[in-house]
Each structure stands twice: as structure tokens, then as C-alpha cells.
Enzyme design. Sequence first.
Site, mmCIF file in Angstrom:
data_model
loop_
_atom_site.group_PDB
_atom_site.id
_atom_site.type_symbol
_atom_site.label_atom_id
_atom_site.label_comp_id
_atom_site.label_asym_id
_atom_site.label_seq_id
_atom_site.Cartn_x
_atom_site.Cartn_y
_atom_site.Cartn_z
ATOM 1 N N ALA A 62 0.860 -1.184 0.000
ATOM 2 C CA ALA A 62 0.000 0.000 0.000
ATOM 3 C C ALA A 62 0.896 1.234 0.000
ATOM 4 O O ALA A 62 2.062 1.154 0.397
ATOM 5 C CB ALA A 62 -0.871 -0.023 1.251
ATOM 6 N N GLY A 101 0.509 -5.172 0.624
ATOM 7 C CA GLY A 101 -0.605 -5.117 -0.324
ATOM 8 C C GLY A 101 -0.205 -5.618 -1.702
ATOM 9 O O GLY A 101 -1.045 -6.141 -2.448
ATOM 10 N N GLU A 104 -0.464 -9.213 -1.512
ATOM 11 C CA GLU A 104 -1.906 -9.527 -1.400
ATOM 12 C C GLU A 104 -2.608 -9.437 -2.759
ATOM 13 O O GLU A 104 -3.518 -10.202 -3.044
ATOM 14 C CB GLU A 104 -2.551 -8.588 -0.374
ATOM 15 C CG GLU A 104 -2.084 -8.911 1.051
ATOM 16 C CD GLU A 104 -2.583 -7.904 2.079
ATOM 17 O OE1 GLU A 104 -2.248 -6.711 1.931
ATOM 18 O OE2 GLU A 104 -3.309 -8.312 2.993
ATOM 19 N N GLU A 124 3.915 -5.831 7.040
ATOM 20 C CA GLU A 124 3.076 -4.824 7.711
ATOM 21 C C GLU A 124 3.377 -4.695 9.198
ATOM 22 O O GLU A 124 3.318 -3.600 9.759
ATOM 23 C CB GLU A 124 1.587 -5.155 7.518
ATOM 24 C CG GLU A 124 1.038 -4.870 6.135
ATOM 25 C CD GLU A 124 1.219 -6.016 5.139
ATOM 26 O OE1 GLU A 124 2.048 -6.908 5.408
ATOM 27 O OE2 GLU A 124 0.537 -5.995 4.104
#
Length: 703
Positions: A62, A101, A104, A124
Site C-alpha cells: 500500500a 498489499g 496480497e 506490515e
Amino acid sequence: MSEVVSYQLKGNIGVIVVNSPPVNALSQSVREGILNAVNQAQEDNSEVIVLRCDGRTFIAGADITEFGKPPRAPGLPEVLSAIENSSKPVIAAIHGTALGGGFEVSLACHYRCAIASAKVGLPEVKLGLLPGAGGTQRVPRLAGVKAALGMITGGNPIPAPKAKDMGLIDEVLTGEDVESSAIAYAQELHRTSAPLKRVRDITIDPDTVEAGFFDEARARLAKRARGQIAQDRIVSCLEAAVSLPIDEGLARERELFGELVTSPESAAMRHIFFAERQAAKIKGLPKGTATRDIKKVAIIGGGTMGGGIAMCFAGVGIPVVLVEVDDAALERGLGIIRKNYSITVQKGKLSEDKMERLISTISGTTNYDDIADVDLVIEAVFENLNLKKEIFAKLDSVCKAGAILATNTSYQDVDAIAAATGRPQDVVGMHFFSPANVMKLLEVVQGDRTADDALATAMAIGKKIGKVCALSGVCYGFIGNRMLGGYGREAQMLLLDGCTPTQVDSALEKFGMAMGPLAMGDLAGLDVGYKAREARTDLPDDPKLYRMGTLLVEMGRFGQKTGSGFYTYDPETRRRQSDPEIESLIKTEATKLGVERREVTEDEILARCFYPLINEGAKILEEGIAQRPSDIDVVYVFGYAFPVAKGGPMFYADQVGLKNVYDKICEFRDRYGEQYWRPAPLLEQLAKEGKTFAEWDRERSLA
Ligand code: 3H9
């Protein structure tokens, strides 16, 4: 189709390419671009879709800069649903690092392939977060719950071949060109009519998780949490993965991610993430300043420090020559290095072969002529200015032109050392922390006349050997040790005021410090501080000052190495135990010195120990010794084990409020005297203006 995401049909393969430097983070425009590309691919003649990235890496996660700001559509879950529900197989083609992310996104794809040098991971937790886009639900479905726990709570990247063994990716590509290799793989999947595999369709058998597994994990992780709550919430998500249908598990994960992303711990850890990268940048030095080539290094002094530094260079394949005064000292130095490596081998963290290769990178000499060809010398002898000057004069006469001459001094004047040579422009401080092969921090010290390229080289080589570098100007103790003075002083003063050693250390450990200052003194050796104090002429003449530390040394209690100091130590386990004899000695001393003992609160212990750090930090900023408040935070987190979840002393001060810190310092000044508690003018100014250090720094860089 978008500035950062393109889509092209190549034969029967639709190729989506993300190109958003530097690391293809999932900013709003990247999310939107991927979503549009996936939708477009549903409508054309493509039979398989490949998702890959340009630049140095696959999506690195992210966009961390977006956290804390209002969310902008499309959210990541929407993008992942579009991928997962694609009517055509989507293949993630990974190079570099697929992180957070980014990984992911690949988990929502139907297949994942990677070139052999790629890595995947969910880091994370290092930002005080948990994977918030399905990582905690999909990884246990692919790799099992135990492996998922290790991967997500550890946060470390996993090399592609291992990731394949774990079931996290489907294919390690043979070629290095990710697009052509991935297209070949896509054709193969198409030819064999490979199904649309969705990770969400895998069920976890609850019987694979033994009773008590999650409780045990929680308890184990809590022991090293140091103020962090993310590990605990990760365990909750994995529990949900086992006990709930996937959509409920994903909802639970999103809820807990929401809690963490707004937590003060994550804000602090994100601050440190950016601070670390910022610290590597030298103000006023043009980006791209040329660095000098470092192909061979010499270390002067084969003690614990010199040996540890040598190991850092050997670790990245740079040949090192260790220089000692005689054969016996050299043998001893090389022996310590071998012993350190052997311990790592015994722990199963290093193979015998690799150890031999590392050791063969390190040679030794007692003759300075043998280091005439090195590109960098790091002097690591004991703290004696005259000795250091002598060594630098010798280096000046033997080393080739352009070699960087660095000193690992902790306290001495780098400019005075540089003046012993005819080439002060090549002299720089490189202050490692003990044990040098383990500790992450490197203070790079800029002398008055250090050349730009010498400085840039010291920073670059520091990064190469895996250190986090921060720049310091010349002053006694540089950034870290200079600030530490008041911290250790107050820890001892608090004993006279009414605390036991355990009370002081426990309060600081509860805050998140890895070890309290008194236990730390015992570990480092109380005699070290004692000797350093003897050499100082600037300390106030006050019998209370370091009274207990001095008495303990006079009693022969040097700390762990003699089995006792502020505490006694179990010879087997080295575990510390409080010592009633010391506790009553403290009371006797307090009485002798006329100190009235009282109850001291935990809040006071924190303020007395940390506020001198902050106050000195403010002076260091005023004097330009540190470039930025966040550099000081980096020094403390990576060099002194200040809890990352508190973001370093200057960030912590901003959270407490500088006015509160200033008022407390004034109160202590009135109680204990100006010689210890004189508020820094910058702190006073910011307290009065109602500003934070971060705001001050921002305004200054804009001015
Ligand atoms: C996440 O993904 C949450 C999700 O689970 C859920 C969402 C709903 N964002 O490190 P470098 C910048 S959390 C923004 O020097 P390297 C960095 O600040 C995220 N910026 O390069 C620097 O900027 P500057 C999980 C980022 O080659 C520049 O990029 N992911 C981000 O040594 C270069 O960085 C992570 O935690 C980011 N995500 O190492 C991965 N990442 O040039 C974090 C980097 O202005 N990133 N920047 O100083 C890394 O670990 C390393 O950057 C990486 C490259 C290994 C990728």
C-alpha cells in the site's frame, strides 16, 4: 490507459503493467489503473491476463503516505475482488519484492509466478499493522496456519524458491526477463486448460491447529512486543481464518487493520520508516554526488569492535585486512572472529562452508605497509586521542591517495584526528555500535573539512553493509552518546530519591526499552563509565552525582562480568536478581547525603530519564549537530533500542507536547538545580509557540 498502469493485448495474452516509481506502491491511481485494466481485459480477446510491474520491483505494498488521510476509491478490496472474479485467469508475474498489499494483490490472482531472485513478504507488522487486504486469510489457506503465523508476525521477505516450497507461489521462472517468462508460463497454463484457482476456495482443516496453539502464540509474542499490539491482532486474524468463512474472516481482518492503522504505535513506526530513509540523505549534498569505489578495507585494532566491523564487510564480500600491533594480538583478534562465527554455526544460522568463506575474506597483518592499497581504513583502537593521532599520521604516510580514513571513535574530536594528517578532506567518523556485526546504527561523523564525496561514500558503504546511517557533526559523544549523559545520571539519582534499581529499570522496560539503564550499566561494565568520568573535568562537583555507580565499582561490583553490580547475576542463566544489600546501601547513602527519600511514580521515572535526552536533542538540533529531529529518532531506535512503537525520543516528545516537557524540565530545574536541568532555548521557544519539533523542521526546510 493511465499514467501509471498500462494494458496491452499481446497475442492472446492481456498484459497489465504497473509503472509507478519508485516502488509501484498501491496509490489511488495505481488501484484505479489496475481495476480498469482488469475490467477492460474481460471485454477483449485475451485468454489469460498477466499482471507485472516495470522498474525495480513488483508492487511493494500500500502507499504508506496515504495512511491517516481520507480513503479514496477504489479501495484495495474492490480491486482484489475484480481480479479474483475475473472470468479469465490472472497471473501475477513477480520480480524484485512483492510486499504487503503487493503480495496480497498476487494472492487474489489465480496463479503466481516469480523470477528466482524475487522475494515475497508481508512486512506490515514492521509498521505496526497487519496485512489488511486478505493476507491473513489467504496465506494460511496456501501455506498452513503455522507458516502463516511465522511469516506475518516476523514480516521478513521469503525468497521465491522457498515461497514455492511453502505453496505461496506456483512457479519459479527460469528466465530473468519477467514478461517473456511469464507469458510463456501463461501459454502453458492455457494449453493445459488450467482452472481458475481461487485461494478463497481452499478450506482450512481446524484439526491441523492443535489445542492452545493461539494462546501459546499470543503469550510468546507478548514477551517481545515492547508496546506493539499488531502481533496480538495478527493472531486474532489467523484464529478467524480457521474458525470463520472467508468473507467473515476478511471483514474481521479489515476491522482490526482499521484499529491498527489509527493507533499511535503504527503512526510511530511509520514515522521511523520514513525517518530511516530520510536520514540517509545529506542536506546540501547534491543527489548523485559521486562516491569512491570501496573494494578493500583495513581495520586498525582487532578487539571486539574492530572484529565486529571486519565481519560486517566480510558479510558483503569485501576483503578486509585486520591490523594489530603484534602477532599475539592479531591471533587473538582473528580468534574472536572465528569464535563469533562458530557460535552462529552452532545455532544453525550459518553453514560451515559459508563460515570458511567469510573467514577467508578476512586477513591480518602487523605491518602498515600491507594496507597501502586499501580504499577505506577504519581505526578502532581504544579511546585515546594521542594514540589515534599517531595512527592517522602513519595512515597518511602509507595509504594511497584518495583512500578514506575513518575513525570509529565514540567521543574524540574527529577534526583533531584529521589534523594529524595532510589530507583532512579524506577523514570521516564512522561510529559503530557494539556488537558491530549486530547493531544496525552507524553514525557518520562529518569533520570540518571532510570532502562531500568522502561523506557520501561513508553513507553508501554503511548502507551496503546493512547499517542504518545517520549524519552527525563533531561534538563530545556525537548525537547518541552525548544525549545519553542525562539519562544515565537521572537513573542513578532516582535511586537516592527513593527508587530501587528494579523500580527504575522496570518502568523504562514497561515503556518499551529493551533494557533499563541500570541493567544496561551492569551489562556494559560499571567500570567503563567510572573510568570515563575520571577523565572528565566538566562534571559538576556534587557528591550525589553517580554516587551509586562509583560506590559499586569501588566495591569491585563491575556488573555482569563480576557477577554483581546494581543487581546480582545467576552465573548459569545470567538472569538478574535484586540485591537487598544494595537496596539498603542506597538508603544509607541517601541518609548520608541528606536526601529525603520518597515515593517516586512511574511517570516521574520516565520524565526524569527521558526529558534530559529530549532537552539535549533540542540543543543538538540548534547547534546543527543533527540534521533533523527524525535523525535523532533513528539514532535512538537503531542504536539504543528505544522502542520503535514510541517513534524515538523527539517524536515521543512531540506526542507528549513540548510545553508539557518544557514545564516539567523547569520544575526539575527548580527542584534539582540549573547544573542538571537547563531548558534548551529551542525547546523553550517551541513550547511557547505551541509547536512540535516536526513542525519546526518542516517550516525550516520550506524557508
Ligand atoms: C500495506 O501494504 C498494507 C496492506 O496490507 C493493506 C492495505 C489496505 N509507500 O526503501 P527504499 C518509498 S503496508 C510509499 O529506499 P529500496 C521510500 O520512502 C505496506 N512509499 O528503496 C523511498 O522514498 P524516498 C507494506 C514507499 O530499494 C523510496 O520509496 N509494504 C513505500 O532500498 C525508495 O524506498 C512495506 O512495508 C510504500 N509502501 O527498498 C514495504 N515503500 O526516495 C516498504 C517505499 O523519497 N518498502 N517507499 O526516500 C520497502 O521495504 C522498501 O522500500 C523496498 C525497496 C524493499 C520495497
